[in-house]
Design an enzyme around this catalytic site. Structure first.
Site, short mmCIF file in Angstrom:
data_model
loop_
_atom_site.label_atom_id
_atom_site.label_comp_id
_atom_site.label_asym_id
_atom_site.label_seq_id
_atom_site.Cartn_x
_atom_site.Cartn_y
_atom_site.Cartn_z
N CYS A 5 5.25 -3.77 -9.36
CA CYS A 5 6.64 -3.81 -8.87
C CYS A 5 7.31 -5.12 -9.27
CB CYS A 5 6.61 -3.61 -7.35
SG CYS A 5 8.01 -4.23 -6.44
N CYS B 285 8.94 -7.21 -6.56
CA CYS B 285 7.91 -7.83 -5.72
C CYS B 285 7.43 -9.13 -6.35
CB CYS B 285 6.70 -6.91 -5.57
SG CYS B 285 7.04 -5.35 -4.75
#
Ligand SMILES: [Zn+2]
Length: 143
Positions: free
Chosen positions: A68, A71
């Site tokens: 991600c 993230c």
């Protein structure tokens, strides 16, 4: 002042730490690991459940995964916020790819998602990457 219950993120032992010792680098009575960190610490599902349920000190979890992008962008910001909130809340990270059960149990629909736990309950949740000052403000408002 009443001691605060704090779960060791290494061995899972619940420690009791006097409030005025929170910023004095307290260590786990069982394994000797540091209970507080000025960086976000990676934890597993069992430790998360234990700490979220038992800890008197607020626990803020960043649910993330290596694939991600947002993230990974937020990781240094989250760690910076962990340093600023040292002694007031513990900021931890949970890798939802390594611990998929956590995503299911905590009903994580998208990542990054931050969840703030205090007194055994989830107090607030925030989805999407935000910068360190916004994380600090959000945590202070949440717990
Ligand atoms: Zn320990």
């Amino acid at each position: 002042m009443a001691p605060k219950k704090i779960t060791c993120l290494d061995c899972g032992q619940v420690n009791r730490v006097p409030e005025d010792k929170l910023t004095a680098a307290p260590k786990c009575g069982t394994c000797g690991a540091k209970l507080m960190s000025n960086k976000a610490v990676e934890i597993d599902f069992d430790t998360l459940q234990k700490a979220a349920r038992n800890d008197d000190l607020p626990l803020v979890v960043d649910f993330w995964a290596p694939w991600c992008g947002p993230c990974r962008m937020m990781a240094p910001e989250f760690s910076k916020a962990a340093g600023e909130l040292n002694g007031q809340a513990r900021l931890v990270k949970l890798n939802t790819e390594d611990h998929p059960k956590a995503g299911a149990v905590y009903n994580i629909r998208g990542i990054p998602t931050m969840a703030a736990f205090a007194n055994g309950r989830e107090k607030a949740r925030q989805s999407g990457a935000i910068p360190a000052p916004a994380i600090v403000d959000w945590v202070k408002a949440a717990v």
